[in-house]
Structure formats: C-alpha cells, structure tokens
Design an enzyme around this catalytic site. Structure first.
Site, mmCIF file in Angstrom:
data_model
loop_
_atom_site.group_PDB
_atom_site.id
_atom_site.type_symbol
_atom_site.label_atom_id
_atom_site.label_comp_id
_atom_site.label_asym_id
_atom_site.label_seq_id
_atom_site.Cartn_x
_atom_site.Cartn_y
_atom_site.Cartn_z
ATOM 1 N N ARG A 250 0.833 -1.215 0.000
ATOM 2 C CA ARG A 250 0.000 0.000 0.000
ATOM 3 C C ARG A 250 0.867 1.266 0.000
ATOM 4 N NH1 ARG A 250 -2.393 -3.707 -1.005
ATOM 5 N NH2 ARG A 250 -4.329 -4.523 -0.118
ATOM 6 N N SER A 324 -10.854 -0.740 3.491
ATOM 7 C CA SER A 324 -10.040 -0.902 4.711
ATOM 8 C C SER A 324 -9.541 0.467 5.178
ATOM 9 C CB SER A 324 -8.818 -1.780 4.424
ATOM 10 O OG SER A 324 -9.245 -3.007 3.898
ATOM 11 N N GLU A 420 -4.935 3.573 6.218
ATOM 12 C CA GLU A 420 -4.649 3.355 4.794
ATOM 13 C C GLU A 420 -5.314 4.473 3.984
ATOM 14 O OE1 GLU A 420 -5.356 -0.655 3.218
ATOM 15 O OE2 GLU A 420 -6.220 0.258 1.435
HETATM 16 C C1 LIG Z 1 -15.416 -0.806 -0.773
HETATM 17 C C2 LIG Z 1 -13.954 -0.535 -1.006
HETATM 18 C C3 LIG Z 1 -13.087 -1.581 -1.170
HETATM 19 C C4 LIG Z 1 -11.722 -1.344 -1.406
HETATM 20 N N1 LIG Z 1 -10.894 -2.407 -1.575
HETATM 21 C C5 LIG Z 1 -9.581 -2.199 -1.813
HETATM 22 C C6 LIG Z 1 -8.709 -3.304 -2.013
HETATM 23 O O1 LIG Z 1 -9.111 -4.445 -2.014
HETATM 24 N N2 LIG Z 1 -7.403 -3.046 -2.229
HETATM 25 C C7 LIG Z 1 -6.914 -1.778 -2.273
HETATM 26 O O2 LIG Z 1 -5.706 -1.617 -2.483
HETATM 27 N N3 LIG Z 1 -7.718 -0.709 -2.081
HETATM 28 C C8 LIG Z 1 -9.034 -0.882 -1.859
HETATM 29 N N4 LIG Z 1 -9.860 0.181 -1.661
HETATM 30 C C9 LIG Z 1 -9.295 1.535 -1.669
HETATM 31 C C10 LIG Z 1 -9.421 2.269 -3.014
HETATM 32 O O3 LIG Z 1 -10.373 1.673 -3.829
HETATM 33 C C11 LIG Z 1 -8.097 2.323 -3.783
HETATM 34 O O4 LIG Z 1 -7.094 2.905 -2.996
HETATM 35 C C12 LIG Z 1 -8.217 3.089 -5.082
HETATM 36 O O5 LIG Z 1 -7.035 2.943 -5.837
HETATM 37 C C13 LIG Z 1 -8.462 4.576 -4.881
HETATM 38 O O6 LIG Z 1 -8.747 5.127 -6.146
HETATM 39 P P1 LIG Z 1 -9.494 6.512 -6.285
HETATM 40 O O7 LIG Z 1 -9.443 6.886 -7.725
HETATM 41 O O8 LIG Z 1 -10.832 6.441 -5.684
HETATM 42 O O9 LIG Z 1 -8.531 7.456 -5.445
HETATM 43 P P2 LIG Z 1 -8.932 8.743 -4.607
HETATM 44 O O10 LIG Z 1 -9.607 8.342 -3.358
HETATM 45 O O11 LIG Z 1 -9.609 9.734 -5.472
HETATM 46 O O12 LIG Z 1 -7.475 9.265 -4.244
HETATM 47 C C14 LIG Z 1 -6.625 8.516 -3.387
HETATM 48 C C15 LIG Z 1 -5.286 9.267 -3.257
HETATM 49 O O13 LIG Z 1 -4.622 9.283 -4.513
HETATM 50 C C16 LIG Z 1 -4.484 10.621 -5.004
HETATM 51 N N5 LIG Z 1 -4.785 10.543 -6.438
HETATM 52 C C17 LIG Z 1 -5.899 10.078 -7.032
HETATM 53 N N6 LIG Z 1 -5.754 10.082 -8.370
HETATM 54 C C18 LIG Z 1 -4.526 10.568 -8.615
HETATM 55 C C19 LIG Z 1 -3.782 10.826 -9.798
HETATM 56 N N7 LIG Z 1 -4.268 10.595 -11.018
HETATM 57 N N8 LIG Z 1 -2.524 11.354 -9.675
HETATM 58 C C20 LIG Z 1 -2.007 11.625 -8.443
HETATM 59 N N9 LIG Z 1 -2.662 11.400 -7.297
HETATM 60 C C21 LIG Z 1 -3.902 10.864 -7.387
HETATM 61 C C22 LIG Z 1 -5.479 11.463 -4.214
HETATM 62 O O14 LIG Z 1 -5.035 12.802 -4.108
HETATM 63 C C23 LIG Z 1 -5.471 10.741 -2.876
HETATM 64 O O15 LIG Z 1 -4.361 11.141 -2.115
HETATM 65 C C24 LIG Z 1 -11.230 -0.018 -1.445
HETATM 66 C C25 LIG Z 1 -12.124 1.056 -1.287
HETATM 67 C C26 LIG Z 1 -13.484 0.792 -1.075
HETATM 68 C C27 LIG Z 1 -14.422 1.945 -0.945
#
Ligand SMILES: Cc1cc2nc3c(=O)[nH]c(=O)nc-3n(C[C@H](O)[C@H](O)[C@H](O)COP(=O)(O)OP(=O)(O)OC[C@H]3O[C@@H](n4cnc5c(N)ncnc54)[C@H](O)[C@@H]3O)c2cc1C
Length: 427
Positions: A250, A324, A420
């Site tokens: 992570r 998580s 996380e």
């Molecule tokens: C129900 C659920 C289940 C999940 N299961 C998992 C799992 O199994 N494994 C896992 O690893 N994660 C899991 N996650 C966490 C999440 O889905 C991941 O971390 C995902 O990659 C976040 O993507 P996002 O586009 O929503 O990021 P955001 O929440 O929009 O951003 C997350 C971070 O990344 C930065 N960011 C976003 N996009 C960019 C970009 N293009 N360039 C630079 N910075 C950026 C943001 O500023 C922030 O700091 C889960 C979340 C939920 C809600």
C-alpha cells in the site's frame, strides 16, 4: 522552466515539444508524411541533447503552441491540440458524491481535466492564484475532514490503448481517469489475464499505483509496466518504471518522497493471455469448486472475487465507506512472538525480511469495535477494518472514531495502527 516547450529546427519543418527534462516529442517531415516519436531520454547524452534543445543559442527556435500544431497536424501520445484548452473551473462544489464515504464537504474550486494539456492549464490556473491542490480520482480512498480550500482537480483522462501485442503478451495503457473495475473487465473481455484478482476495487486507474492496490494475493506491481505523470511545479511529463515507483505494501514513491509532487495521467500494464490463475488466496478455490480445474478461466477467477467481495464488503453505493481504513501492521518477529504467546489464535503472516504482518481487522475486532455504532457512523458489523458512514457525519467525527480505535488497539496489543485511507485536511 515550464513545459511543454515548443521548438522548430531552423530551416526545416521539423518541430519538437519538449515535455520535460528527459522527454520530447519529435515530429519530422518525410515527404507528405509527418512522423512523430515520443523520445524518452534514459542516458546522460540524451538528456544533454534536451538541454541543448532548450538552450537559447542552438539551432532550435521557440515557437508557440498554435504554430507547433499548424506544422504538426496530428494528435498522438494522448495530447490534445494546444490551442483548444478550455477549463471549466467551478466554485463551492459539493464533494459528497465525489467520494465513497459520501461525507459532505465543499471544494472552494473544482475542475475536471480530460487531457494533459487541460491538466497543465489547471496547474497554471492554481499557480497564478497561489492555490493549494487536491487531486481527486474516484474518491474511494480519502476522508475529507472539512471543506477543501484548494483547487480540486478531478482527473478524467480516458482512453485504453494497446502498446504492444505479440499474440500472447499484451502491454496496455489506460488513462488515469478510467474506472479501475471497468478497465479490468475490459482486459478480461479481450482475454488478457493478470488483473482478475483485482476486480471490483473501486476508484480510478490513475490512483491504482499511488498505494499499489492489492487484493487476493495480487498487487498492481505484479503487472505494472510504466506510468506517465505530470510534475505539479513545472508541468514536466515523466515516465516512471516499476523500480522508480518504489512499490511496497500500500505504498509507492508518490505517497512518500514525491508526495504531492506529481499527477498520474496514464498507467500501462503487462498482461498475458495464458497467465496462471491465482486461486490460493481467501475463498477463491472454494468458490470455483463447481468448475473442473482445467476449464477455469481468468473470468471465472474474477467472478469468484466479485462474489466474495460482495459478500464481505459494504457497497459504497449503499453505505458510505472507503474500504479498509487501516493498513495491516507489520511488527518485528520478537514482537509477534510476544503477541502470539498472549494470543495464540492471532493471525500472523511472516514476511520475507523476517518481520511479521498482522491482521488489523482481527486486532480491531478483538478490541471490541466490530459493529460499534455512533449514530451517524461506526465500524462495519461484518468487517472491523471498514469504518462506515450512515449519513450526517463529518469527516472529523469519523477520524475521532479512527483515533479511538488506534488508541484502544495500542493499549490492548501494543501495536500501532496506521490509516490506509488518505486524510484530507486532517491528520
Ligand atoms: C469498498 C472498497 C473496497 C476497497 N478495496 C480495496 C482493495 O481491495 N485493495 C486496495 O488496495 N484498495 C481498496 N480500496 C481503496 C481504493 O479503492 C483504492 O485505494 C483506489 O485505488 C483509490 O482510487 P481513487 O481513484 O478512488 O482514489 P482517490 O480516493 O480519489 O485518491 C486517493 C489518493 O490518490 C491521489 N490521487 C488520485 N488520483 C490521482 C492521480 N491521477 N494522480 C495523483 N494522485 C492521485 C489522491 O489525491 C489521494 O491522495 C477499497 C475502497 C473501497 C471503498
């Protein structure tokens, strides 16, 4: 210096767009044809060539974006025409629907960008006004502690392209704004294996390397080829290899040393039509019992993962959450021994370096938090690792609950939990 820098080689129709200190696009005329190369400098002489190009005393003349476009009549490499950037910056935008926690908070400024040029224009816009930035993908890994006094840049760069295909191995690049799960489904539709265990993870392709997303025994680093990112300070476009990304559990370079310095715009993955199925983690094998082993496909594994995830994790469309909330902590072997002596049933996973990973969910459950409810928010009743928002909570309230959990796990087990989920405007 600000990128891109547009140049023309004197006395020729050859034009260049220098994208950063180690990258340029070279567009040369061959009769009626224009050939474009995306040149990535990996050695010192190549980088020196770029320095020579942008120095004022060489045979290259600076030209404007529109002049560059007039001479180079093409739009490869994900670039839109430099003179058609139109930003739609909005004020006081509600972010509840932009995050999976669904907590109300307003962005002072908000813009969605669909190309690298729009992104660079948005960065200029923010710089001119000395604004802070918040980069937003699917909002599934962040907790907003309050209104965001910044320009929120919603990365919406789309497109999926095959970079290479030898009949078995495929390298495929996706825009940062592609929805991760849709991208995974598309790779499986094409018969490309590799990402099936990562099905149904919410969020965008662009955020996937940020924390090296992982699930069911696979992390994106296992299939990562490269990513392109734009440097916030000067708009430079740079390619990062897996090694440069410094992926960990992570973790990545972009959450550590280079935190807040880059915006990811495209990510490429190496996939394989015949990649082995990984069914040894969680209940995947059990889920696939009804299919004889030789008949199982990448799609079957994906379907199994989707079924398991749906049965275990709350759907953000129904109940606010960010998956998580805490990382699984890693402790020294001696510390794990001490804990195991007191708690013999404690799940523990020895790591290659000698440390031992513990299950944060188990620690939280044992500390009595599973199903805990505080009217507007609480701890999920089937998965103690997930904090949930029932409606009406503030980010600060959810964070207060997270802190209480961390304190109680520390008191009971002596183990530090780390979130996380990204804390925006808070801890
Ligand atoms: C129900 C659920 C289940 C999940 N299961 C998992 C799992 O199994 N494994 C896992 O690893 N994660 C899991 N996650 C966490 C999440 O889905 C991941 O971390 C995902 O990659 C976040 O993507 P996002 O586009 O929503 O990021 P955001 O929440 O929009 O951003 C997350 C971070 O990344 C930065 N960011 C976003 N996009 C960019 C970009 N293009 N360039 C630079 N910075 C950026 C943001 O500023 C922030 O700091 C889960 C979340 C939920 C809600």
């Amino acid at each position: 210096m600000k990128y891109p820098v547009y140049l023309q080689l004197s006395g020729t129709e050859n034009v260049y767009a220098v994208q950063g200190p180690d990258r340029f696009w070279e567009c040369t005329r061959m009769g009626a044809q224009t050939l474009c190369h995306d040149v990535i400098a990996t050695t010192w002489p190549e980088r020196q060539r770029i320095l020579d190009m942008v120095a004022d005393d060489g045979p290259w003349e600076r030209i404007s974006g529109p002049s560059f476009r007039a001479l180079w009549n093409g739009t490869p490499c994900g670039m839109t025409s430099p003179d058609t950037v139109a930003l739609d910056v909005r004020e006081h935008v509600e972010l509840a629907d932009h995050t999976t926690f669904g907590i109300s908070a307003k962005a002072r400024w908000f813009v969605a960008v669909t190309s690298v040029d729009e992104l660079r224009a948005a960065l200029d816009w923010a710089q001119e006004r000395s604004l802070e930035l918040l980069v937003l993908g699917g909002g599934s890994n962040m907790l907003l502690h309050g209104d965001v006094e910044a320009l929120v840049i919603h990365v919406h760069i789309q497109g999926v392209e095959v970079v290479s295909d030898d009949g078995r191995h495929v390298r495929v690049a996706a825009g940062a704004g592609e929805v991760w799960h849709d991208f995974v489904m598309r790779t499986l539709d094409e018969g490309w294996g590799g990402l099936e265990n990562l099905s149904l993870i919410p969020g965008s392709v662009g955020a996937s390397p940020m924390q090296n997303i992982g699930a069911y025994g696979v992390e994106i680093r296992d299939h990562f080829a490269w990513l392109d990112a734009v440097r916030i300070s000067d708009g430079a476009l740079q390619r990062f290899t897996a090694e440069q990304c410094q992926f960990g559990y992570r973790e990545s370079l972009f959450k550590r040393a280079e935190r807040g310095k880059w915006i990811l715009v495209q990510v490429a993955f190496d996939l394989d039509r015949k990649s082995p199925l990984r069914m040894g983690y969680g209940a995947i094998e059990q889920e696939l019992q009804h299919i004889p082993e030789p008949n199982r496909t990448h799609r079957d594994v994906s379907d199994a993962v989707i079924r398991i995830r749906r049965s275990k994790l709350p759907d953000p469309a129904e109940i606010g959450n960010a998956g998580s909330f805490f990382k699984n902590p890693t402790v020294a072997a001696s510390e794990a021994e001490r804990l195991l002596a007191a708690h013999p049933t404690m799940p523990n996973y020895p790591q290659p370096g000698g440390d031992v990973k513990l299950a944060a969910g188990w620690l939280i459950e044992q500390a009595g938090w599973k199903g805990h409810r505080r009217e507007t928010h609480g701890v999920h009743d089937r998965q103690a690792l997930v904090l949930v928002h029932f409606g009406g909570a503030t980010g600060k309230e959810v964070w207060a609950l997270a802190q209480d959990i961390m304190k109680s796990v520390k008191e009971k087990f002596g183990v530090d939990l780390e979130p996380e989920v990204n804390q925006i405007g808070g801890a």
